[in-house]
Design a protein around this motif. Structure first.
Motif, PDB file in Angstrom:
ATOM      1  N   UNK A  51       5.568   4.661  -3.069  1.00 11.42           N
ATOM      2  CA  UNK A  51       5.966   3.804  -4.191  1.00 11.42           C
ATOM      3  C   UNK A  51       7.332   3.169  -3.939  1.00 11.42           C
ATOM      4  N   UNK A  52       8.269   3.937  -3.376  1.00 14.50           N
ATOM      5  CA  UNK A  52       9.581   3.378  -3.057  1.00 14.50           C
ATOM      6  C   UNK A  52       9.474   2.281  -2.006  1.00 14.50           C
ATOM      7  N   UNK A  53       8.653   2.484  -0.997  1.00  9.94           N
ATOM      8  CA  UNK A  53       8.441   1.476   0.038  1.00  9.94           C
ATOM      9  C   UNK A  53       7.793   0.228  -0.548  1.00  9.94           C
ATOM     10  N   UNK A  54       6.848   0.418  -1.428  1.00  9.29           N
ATOM     11  CA  UNK A  54       6.171  -0.693  -2.090  1.00  9.29           C
ATOM     12  C   UNK A  54       7.143  -1.498  -2.937  1.00  9.29           C
ATOM     13  N   UNK A  55       7.951  -0.819  -3.738  1.00  6.04           N
ATOM     14  CA  UNK A  55       8.928  -1.503  -4.584  1.00  6.04           C
ATOM     15  C   UNK A  55       9.963  -2.236  -3.729  1.00  6.04           C
ATOM     16  N   UNK A  56      10.424  -1.584  -2.660  1.00  6.42           N
ATOM     17  CA  UNK A  56      11.389  -2.211  -1.760  1.00  6.42           C
ATOM     18  C   UNK A  56      10.816  -3.484  -1.140  1.00  6.42           C
ATOM     19  N   UNK A  57       9.563  -3.433  -0.711  1.00  3.47           N
ATOM     20  CA  UNK A  57       8.926  -4.614  -0.122  1.00  3.47           C
ATOM     21  C   UNK A  57       8.782  -5.730  -1.150  1.00  3.47           C
TER      22      UNK A  57
END
Length: 165
Positions: free
Chosen positions: A52-58
């Motif tokens: 989820x953090x990677x998704x939000x960052x992207x």
């Protein structure tokens, strides 16, 4: 790179949720507060949060790129690039560390093997030897305390069997 991070984050999040759901179906064991689904559930929560953090960052990077008026093909990425040979060598080294851990666990014991594996991994990712040891020693004994002393999971002592408590 943001597009790759977007897909990676989405897949990690879905994979973590699937593991969590599957682990919740494991039967509980009599006499234990926790069952066999505890550790897969912990790992699944970690995967889901990281995904989820990677998704939000992207999404944030993609939003900034769009707001700056750049085309979809131009992506803002501040991570250093690594040539393919070096990345392949690092991956091979990680596989060797994991395989070596599995092979050395019984003869050397959990403590020595874990310290060696964590130190090697930390060195592989750029920590100097002193910092790698400062990471590996307390981490190894923390994991030992959790598994051996708190949860009563037997860990192999190997050459340190005379020192076992």
């Amino acid at each position: 790179m943001a597009r790759t991070d977007l897909w990676s984050g989405l897949l990690l999040t879905l994979f973590g949720a699937l593991i969590f759901w599957r682990a919740s179906t494991f039967p509980s064991m009599a006499g234990l507060v926790y069952g066999p689904g505890l550790f897969p559930s912990i790992a699944a929560v970690g995967l889901t949060v990281c995904g989820a953090l990677l998704l939000v960052s992207a999404l944030v990077v993609q939003g900034r790129t769009m707001a700056a008026g750049a085309s979809d093909r131009v992506e803002a990425d501040h991570r250093p690039s690594m040539d393919r040979r070096r990345a392949g060598a690092r991956l091979a080294a990680l596989v060797l560390i994991v395989a070596g851990f599995g092979l050395a666990l019984e003869p050397l014991g959990f403590h020595i093997t874990s310290i060696l594996a964590i130190t090697a991994t930390a060195r592989l990712f750029g920590l100097n030897l002193l910092r790698a040891l400062c990471l590996s020693v307390p981490l190894t004994f923390g994991v030992h305390l959790l598994f051996y002393s708190v949860m009563h999971v037997p860990l192999p002592w190997g050459v340190m069997t005379p020192l076992a408590w």
